[in-house]
Design a protein around this motif. Structure first.
Motif, PDB file in Angstrom:
ATOM      1  N   LYS A 214       0.984 -21.470  46.505  1.00  0.00           N
ATOM      2  CA  LYS A 214       0.647 -21.634  47.879  1.00  0.00           C
ATOM      3  C   LYS A 214       0.942 -22.867  48.271  1.00  0.00           C
ATOM      4  CE  LYS A 214      -2.513 -17.695  47.410  1.00  0.00           C
ATOM      5  NZ  LYS A 214      -4.124 -17.467  47.744  1.00  0.00           N
ATOM      6  N   ALA A 215       0.940 -23.062  49.545  1.00  0.00           N
ATOM      7  CA  ALA A 215       1.079 -24.336  50.269  1.00  0.00           C
ATOM      8  C   ALA A 215      -0.111 -25.260  49.777  1.00  0.00           C
ATOM      9  CB  ALA A 215       1.280 -24.249  51.843  1.00  0.00           C
ATOM     10  N   LYS A 216       0.166 -26.490  49.701  1.00  0.00           N
ATOM     11  CA  LYS A 216      -0.833 -27.658  49.394  1.00  0.00           C
ATOM     12  C   LYS A 216      -1.888 -27.811  50.737  1.00  0.00           C
ATOM     13  CE  LYS A 216      -1.508 -32.182  47.731  1.00  0.00           C
ATOM     14  NZ  LYS A 216      -0.983 -33.591  47.481  1.00  0.00           N
ATOM     15  N   LYS A 217      -3.114 -27.550  50.121  1.00  0.00           N
ATOM     16  CA  LYS A 217      -4.167 -27.866  51.346  1.00  0.00           C
ATOM     17  C   LYS A 217      -4.369 -29.304  51.522  1.00  0.00           C
ATOM     18  CE  LYS A 217      -6.457 -23.455  50.132  1.00  0.00           C
ATOM     19  NZ  LYS A 217      -7.906 -22.748  49.674  1.00  0.00           N
ATOM     20  N   THR A 218      -4.731 -29.547  52.623  1.00  0.00           N
ATOM     21  CA  THR A 218      -5.193 -30.861  53.133  1.00  0.00           C
ATOM     22  C   THR A 218      -6.288 -31.325  52.507  1.00  0.00           C
ATOM     23  OG1 THR A 218      -3.916 -30.521  55.181  1.00  0.00           O
ATOM     24  CG2 THR A 218      -5.468 -32.359  55.019  1.00  0.00           C
ATOM     25  N   SER A 219      -6.379 -32.426  51.591  1.00  0.00           N
ATOM     26  CA  SER A 219      -7.593 -32.820  51.059  1.00  0.00           C
ATOM     27  C   SER A 219      -8.472 -33.690  51.944  1.00  0.00           C
ATOM     28  CB  SER A 219      -7.242 -33.415  49.790  1.00  0.00           C
ATOM     29  OG  SER A 219      -6.543 -34.576  50.178  1.00  0.00           O
ATOM     30  N   CYS A 220      -9.749 -33.796  51.424  1.00  0.00           N
ATOM     31  CA  CYS A 220     -10.555 -34.697  52.254  1.00  0.00           C
ATOM     32  C   CYS A 220     -10.275 -36.116  52.481  1.00  0.00           C
ATOM     33  CB  CYS A 220     -11.965 -34.665  51.575  1.00  0.00           C
ATOM     34  SG  CYS A 220     -12.172 -35.249  50.077  1.00  0.00           S
ATOM     35  N   CYS A 221      -9.420 -36.653  51.384  1.00  0.00           N
ATOM     36  CA  CYS A 221      -8.848 -37.945  51.606  1.00  0.00           C
ATOM     37  C   CYS A 221      -7.699 -38.087  52.750  1.00  0.00           C
ATOM     38  CB  CYS A 221      -8.296 -38.365  50.176  1.00  0.00           C
ATOM     39  SG  CYS A 221      -9.583 -38.471  48.676  1.00  0.00           S
ATOM     40  N   ASP A 222      -6.982 -37.021  52.807  1.00  0.00           N
ATOM     41  CA  ASP A 222      -5.938 -37.090  53.632  1.00  0.00           C
ATOM     42  C   ASP A 222      -6.728 -36.992  55.220  1.00  0.00           C
ATOM     43  OD1 ASP A 222      -4.051 -37.153  51.858  1.00  0.00           O
ATOM     44  OD2 ASP A 222      -3.859 -34.883  51.757  1.00  0.00           O
ATOM     45  N   LEU A 223      -7.652 -36.341  55.300  1.00  0.00           N
ATOM     46  CA  LEU A 223      -8.345 -36.060  56.657  1.00  0.00           C
ATOM     47  C   LEU A 223      -9.040 -37.495  56.927  1.00  0.00           C
ATOM     48  CD1 LEU A 223     -10.215 -32.550  56.389  1.00  0.00           C
ATOM     49  CD2 LEU A 223      -8.122 -33.299  57.553  1.00  0.00           C
ATOM     50  N   TYR A 224      -9.548 -38.245  55.954  1.00  0.00           N
ATOM     51  CA  TYR A 224     -10.147 -39.696  56.143  1.00  0.00           C
ATOM     52  C   TYR A 224      -9.045 -40.503  56.624  1.00  0.00           C
ATOM     53  CZ  TYR A 224     -12.131 -43.997  54.879  1.00  0.00           C
ATOM     54  OH  TYR A 224     -13.046 -45.254  54.983  1.00  0.00           O
ATOM     55  N   LEU A 225      -8.020 -40.565  55.892  1.00  0.00           N
ATOM     56  CA  LEU A 225      -6.932 -41.308  56.477  1.00  0.00           C
ATOM     57  C   LEU A 225      -6.540 -40.972  57.590  1.00  0.00           C
ATOM     58  CD1 LEU A 225      -4.839 -41.724  53.056  1.00  0.00           C
ATOM     59  CD2 LEU A 225      -6.508 -43.297  53.968  1.00  0.00           C
ATOM     60  N   MET A 226      -6.311 -39.944  58.130  1.00  0.00           N
ATOM     61  CA  MET A 226      -5.783 -39.552  59.612  1.00  0.00           C
ATOM     62  C   MET A 226      -6.740 -40.017  60.636  1.00  0.00           C
ATOM     63  SD  MET A 226      -4.376 -35.614  58.671  1.00  0.00           S
ATOM     64  CE  MET A 226      -4.100 -35.520  60.354  1.00  0.00           C
ATOM     65  N   VAL A 227      -8.163 -39.648  60.253  1.00  0.00           N
ATOM     66  CA  VAL A 227      -9.143 -40.244  61.352  1.00  0.00           C
ATOM     67  C   VAL A 227      -9.289 -41.585  61.501  1.00  0.00           C
ATOM     68  CG1 VAL A 227     -11.791 -40.098  61.622  1.00  0.00           C
ATOM     69  CG2 VAL A 227     -10.621 -37.995  60.847  1.00  0.00           C
ATOM     70  N   GLN A 228      -9.135 -42.309  60.143  1.00  0.00           N
ATOM     71  CA  GLN A 228      -9.035 -43.765  60.529  1.00  0.00           C
ATOM     72  C   GLN A 228      -7.898 -44.389  61.155  1.00  0.00           C
ATOM     73  OE1 GLN A 228     -11.580 -45.932  59.530  1.00  0.00           O
ATOM     74  NE2 GLN A 228     -12.972 -44.057  58.953  1.00  0.00           N
ATOM     75  N   TYR A 229      -6.936 -43.910  60.935  1.00  0.00           N
ATOM     76  CA  TYR A 229      -5.489 -44.255  61.457  1.00  0.00           C
ATOM     77  C   TYR A 229      -5.683 -43.823  63.078  1.00  0.00           C
ATOM     78  CZ  TYR A 229      -0.679 -44.410  63.033  1.00  0.00           C
ATOM     79  OH  TYR A 229       0.518 -44.764  63.560  1.00  0.00           O
ATOM     80  N   ARG A 230      -5.993 -42.757  63.427  1.00  0.00           N
ATOM     81  CA  ARG A 230      -6.229 -42.241  64.973  1.00  0.00           C
ATOM     82  C   ARG A 230      -7.183 -43.305  65.590  1.00  0.00           C
ATOM     83  NH1 ARG A 230      -6.008 -35.832  64.881  1.00  0.00           N
ATOM     84  NH2 ARG A 230      -3.792 -35.517  63.971  1.00  0.00           N
ATOM     85  N   THR A 231      -8.426 -43.395  64.629  1.00  0.00           N
ATOM     86  CA  THR A 231      -9.344 -44.624  65.397  1.00  0.00           C
ATOM     87  C   THR A 231      -8.877 -45.777  65.650  1.00  0.00           C
ATOM     88  OG1 THR A 231     -11.049 -43.090  64.445  1.00  0.00           O
ATOM     89  CG2 THR A 231     -11.595 -45.555  65.155  1.00  0.00           C
ATOM     90  N   LEU A 232      -8.230 -46.395  64.901  1.00  0.00           N
ATOM     91  CA  LEU A 232      -7.546 -47.853  64.800  1.00  0.00           C
ATOM     92  C   LEU A 232      -6.366 -47.940  66.058  1.00  0.00           C
ATOM     93  CD1 LEU A 232      -7.541 -50.727  63.861  1.00  0.00           C
ATOM     94  CD2 LEU A 232      -5.769 -49.819  62.069  1.00  0.00           C
TER      95      LEU A 232
END
Length: 242
Positions: A214-232
């Motif tokens: 099955k397609a790889k699920k988005t992990s909590c680490c990926d979500l954390y990096l995305m949130v930090q990048y969007r905030t910056l």
């Protein structure tokens, strides 16, 4: 009869001194005006043309103040401001809308403010005060104004652009490295990492392949990096707009 016609020399001297003292202006009734010899300002600033005076008579409604200007290039002085009970700022010319009365006759103040100084304002300014009957003494005083270009300064928008193009990529790379350190990928089991060519899994011997993963699920680490990048990124854009 001859005695009556004779004149006393001492009496003549006294009468002469009285006449001279009567006709000569009184040294007590005098006025003194003072201004700084030089003033310096940067282009765009508001500079105060200071002028103070002392008078033996109390200022009345007859007191007048005149400010005149002589350009640095030379020429006759031109009166651009007048005060008599109330201020009369210039209605035309280079000083129109840029002169503000700062004086207080009761305190011996006859100063004015020059708003938004320009290089064309360089020259000699003369303050003249009249307070009848004090019309003698030093009713005029001169000050030389020197306006220089303003030193260049770094604008906040330039700093924001510099931060966006230099610090933002560095911050993104740092976040990625931190994310990899905090959330390492699961290592494959070494026993399953290598298979001998002769090893055959169940179903392969009959040409049956296991169902695709099955397609790889988005992990909590990926979500954390995305949130930090969007905030910056949001903070950088907001600082540039301000």
């Amino acid at each position: 009869m001859r005695r009556l016609c004779q004149r006393n020399p001492a009496l003549d001297v006294v009468l002469l001194l009285c006449s001279v003292s009567f006709l000569a202006p009184s040294s007590v009734s005098s006025i003194s005006v003072m201004t700084p010899p030089e003033l310096h300002a940067s282009r765009g600033e508001t500079v105060t043309l200071s002028c103070t005076f002392t008078s033996t008579s109390r200022p009345t409604s007859k007191m007048t103040v005149d400010w005149s200007y002589r350009p640095q290039s030379g020429g006759p002085p031109q009166t651009f401001f007048h005060f008599s009970s109330s201020s009369f700022p210039p209605l035309e010319g280079q000083f129109m809308g840029r002169i503000k009365w700062q004086g207080s006759p009761a305190r011996g103040e006859a100063s004015i403010s020059l708003i938004n100084a320009t290089l064309k304002d360089n020259g000699t300014y003369t303050c003249s005060v009249r307070n009848p009957p004090d019309v003698h003494g030093s009713p005029n005083s001169h000050t030389v104004l020197s306006v220089t270009p303003k030193a260049p300064s770094v604008r906040f928008s330039d700093v924001a652009v510099l931060l966006a193009f230099i610090l933002l990529p560095s911050a993104v790379i740092t976040l990625i490295l931190i994310g990899r350190m905090l959330c390492p990928k699961k290592q494959r089991n070494q026993s399953k990492g290598y298979r001998s060519p002769i090893e055959v899994t169940e179903g392969e011997e009959y040409g049956i392949h296991p169902p695709a993963g099955k397609a790889k699920k988005t992990s909590c680490c990926d979500l954390y990096l995305m949130v930090q990048y969007r905030t910056l990124l949001h903070q950088t854009i907001q600082s540039m707009n301000n």
